[in-house]
Design a protein around this motif. Sequence first.
Motif, PDB file in Angstrom:
ATOM      1  N   MET A 225      -0.444 -30.009 -39.222  1.00 55.45           N
ATOM      2  CA  MET A 225      -1.868 -30.010 -38.893  1.00 55.45           C
ATOM      3  C   MET A 225      -2.155 -28.958 -37.823  1.00 55.45           C
ATOM      4  N   ILE A 226      -3.186 -28.134 -38.034  1.00 55.34           N
ATOM      5  CA  ILE A 226      -3.501 -27.048 -37.116  1.00 55.34           C
ATOM      6  C   ILE A 226      -4.184 -27.595 -35.861  1.00 55.34           C
ATOM      7  N   ASN A 227      -3.702 -27.152 -34.714  1.00 52.61           N
ATOM      8  CA  ASN A 227      -4.319 -27.515 -33.441  1.00 52.61           C
ATOM      9  C   ASN A 227      -5.537 -26.621 -33.244  1.00 52.61           C
ATOM     10  N   THR A 228      -6.722 -27.163 -33.516  1.00 53.44           N
ATOM     11  CA  THR A 228      -7.947 -26.369 -33.478  1.00 53.44           C
ATOM     12  C   THR A 228      -8.204 -25.795 -32.093  1.00 53.44           C
ATOM     13  N   GLN A 229      -7.972 -26.597 -31.069  1.00 54.33           N
ATOM     14  CA  GLN A 229      -8.225 -26.146 -29.704  1.00 54.33           C
ATOM     15  C   GLN A 229      -7.316 -24.970 -29.333  1.00 54.33           C
ATOM     16  N   SER A 230      -6.037 -25.069 -29.707  1.00 55.26           N
ATOM     17  CA  SER A 230      -5.094 -23.997 -29.415  1.00 55.26           C
ATOM     18  C   SER A 230      -5.451 -22.745 -30.198  1.00 55.26           C
ATOM     19  N   TYR A 231      -5.821 -22.919 -31.460  1.00 55.90           N
ATOM     20  CA  TYR A 231      -6.196 -21.781 -32.305  1.00 55.90           C
ATOM     21  C   TYR A 231      -7.418 -21.067 -31.731  1.00 55.90           C
ATOM     22  N   ARG A 232      -8.398 -21.837 -31.264  1.00 63.83           N
ATOM     23  CA  ARG A 232      -9.596 -21.246 -30.661  1.00 63.83           C
ATOM     24  C   ARG A 232      -9.230 -20.496 -29.378  1.00 63.83           C
ATOM     25  N   GLY A 233      -8.302 -21.081 -28.609  1.00 60.69           N
ATOM     26  CA  GLY A 233      -7.862 -20.431 -27.378  1.00 60.69           C
ATOM     27  C   GLY A 233      -7.171 -19.102 -27.644  1.00 60.69           C
ATOM     28  N   GLU A 234      -6.359 -19.051 -28.690  1.00 63.83           N
ATOM     29  CA  GLU A 234      -5.678 -17.809 -29.048  1.00 63.83           C
ATOM     30  C   GLU A 234      -6.682 -16.731 -29.440  1.00 63.83           C
ATOM     31  N   LEU A 235      -7.717 -17.121 -30.174  1.00 67.76           N
ATOM     32  CA  LEU A 235      -8.746 -16.162 -30.572  1.00 67.76           C
ATOM     33  C   LEU A 235      -9.501 -15.636 -29.348  1.00 67.76           C
ATOM     34  N   LEU A 236      -9.739 -16.524 -28.372  1.00 66.95           N
ATOM     35  CA  LEU A 236     -10.437 -16.104 -27.160  1.00 66.95           C
ATOM     36  C   LEU A 236      -9.601 -15.111 -26.358  1.00 66.95           C
ATOM     37  N   ILE A 237      -8.292 -15.348 -26.282  1.00 70.60           N
ATOM     38  CA  ILE A 237      -7.417 -14.423 -25.557  1.00 70.60           C
ATOM     39  C   ILE A 237      -7.333 -13.093 -26.291  1.00 70.60           C
ATOM     40  N   LEU A 238      -7.247 -13.156 -27.621  1.00 71.12           N
ATOM     41  CA  LEU A 238      -7.251 -11.931 -28.415  1.00 71.12           C
ATOM     42  C   LEU A 238      -8.536 -11.142 -28.171  1.00 71.12           C
ATOM     43  N   LEU A 239      -9.654 -11.855 -28.125  1.00 70.31           N
ATOM     44  CA  LEU A 239     -10.938 -11.207 -27.843  1.00 70.31           C
ATOM     45  C   LEU A 239     -10.922 -10.551 -26.471  1.00 70.31           C
ATOM     46  N   SER A 240     -10.337 -11.229 -25.479  1.00 75.01           N
ATOM     47  CA  SER A 240     -10.298 -10.675 -24.123  1.00 75.01           C
ATOM     48  C   SER A 240      -9.503  -9.378 -24.067  1.00 75.01           C
ATOM     49  N   THR A 241      -8.426  -9.268 -24.865  1.00 73.02           N
ATOM     50  CA  THR A 241      -7.653  -8.016 -24.873  1.00 73.02           C
ATOM     51  C   THR A 241      -8.466  -6.880 -25.481  1.00 73.02           C
ATOM     52  N   MET A 242      -9.239  -7.189 -26.506  1.00 65.95           N
ATOM     53  CA  MET A 242     -10.081  -6.164 -27.130  1.00 65.95           C
ATOM     54  C   MET A 242     -11.177  -5.721 -26.171  1.00 65.95           C
ATOM     55  N   LEU A 243     -11.770  -6.671 -25.459  1.00 66.89           N
ATOM     56  CA  LEU A 243     -12.823  -6.334 -24.498  1.00 66.89           C
ATOM     57  C   LEU A 243     -12.262  -5.527 -23.332  1.00 66.89           C
ATOM     58  N   ALA A 244     -11.028  -5.830 -22.935  1.00 67.41           N
ATOM     59  CA  ALA A 244     -10.396  -5.059 -21.870  1.00 67.41           C
ATOM     60  C   ALA A 244     -10.195  -3.612 -22.309  1.00 67.41           C
ATOM     61  N   GLY A 245      -9.801  -3.428 -23.566  1.00 63.47           N
ATOM     62  CA  GLY A 245      -9.647  -2.075 -24.091  1.00 63.47           C
ATOM     63  C   GLY A 245     -10.960  -1.314 -24.078  1.00 63.47           C
TER      64      GLY A 245
END
Length: 300
Positions: A1-21
């Motif tokens: 079963m996918i941990n929705t909260q963790s998956y959302r957190g990973e997407l947010l961190i990925l977004l932060s790296t793109m915004l930093a770039g």
Amino acid sequence: MINTQSYRGELLILLSTMLAGIGWIASKLVILEVPGETFVTARFLLASIILIPFCFKQVFALRFKQVLSLCTVGLVLAASIEVWVYAISISNTLSVGAFIMSLAMIIAPFISWLLYKISPPRIFWLTLPVTCIGIMLLTLTDGWIIETSQWFFLLSSVLLSLHFVLNKQVLNSVKPLTSICVQLFMIGSVGLIVMLIMSPESVHLNSHILFWFAVSTFVATCIRYLSQTLGQFSVKIEKASLIMLLEPIWILILSVSLLGEVVEAQKLIGGGIIILSLFIYIKLQHKPPVAQTVVATQKP
């Protein structure tokens, strides 16, 4: 079963790296026409004002000792930012600077060892030579000559590592968002002092500058730090750090596509080796290093 909260957190961190770039590109385009001190002052003071509504109760509830600690740590970060902005202003290769800045994760355990006698894990000493090889390939392209900007990027990375170590202690008693807000205010305040001392010439603003300044302040500072903070609440430190290794990759892609930067094969190999050494370091260490626990202060 996918941990929705963790998956959302990973997407947010990925977004932060793109915004930093994006922030690197925006900063470069702004300081081509605006003095670095003016840019730092306006960007970070405005960012702290934008964030204060989300944590003003916590900020005013801080004890004097906590405020003093945050201001001290903020001064170190401000020094790193000032050096970073200067390095960007004289650099023609942002991607190289981004890879050098990523070394902060490797340097931080060494600084922690010097300050607090916390011995780095064995994997640190194993990956350090690999990292040095990456640096050599990345910087020594015309014989044994290192560009001036690269020295400043390295100095900024060392200061950022020191901030990582000190901020680790502060975050034990202060919530991340509160720490972010106070430290951003400190960066802006230091920039204001430097600006007054330097007495820069008047700035002629236009729509181009204002657009990229808005991107740098709202997107690459406020939204980026908020998304990173929210993401790290639900993602394990090791996984978050691995995702954040993507930041110099985004900067490389953006600098090549938007700024027309030309990257030699040797530099690409050197950057790849640095990322590989950081990946090995994170995956094989026994204890999470200090640099992976920081929420608010990676490169601008």
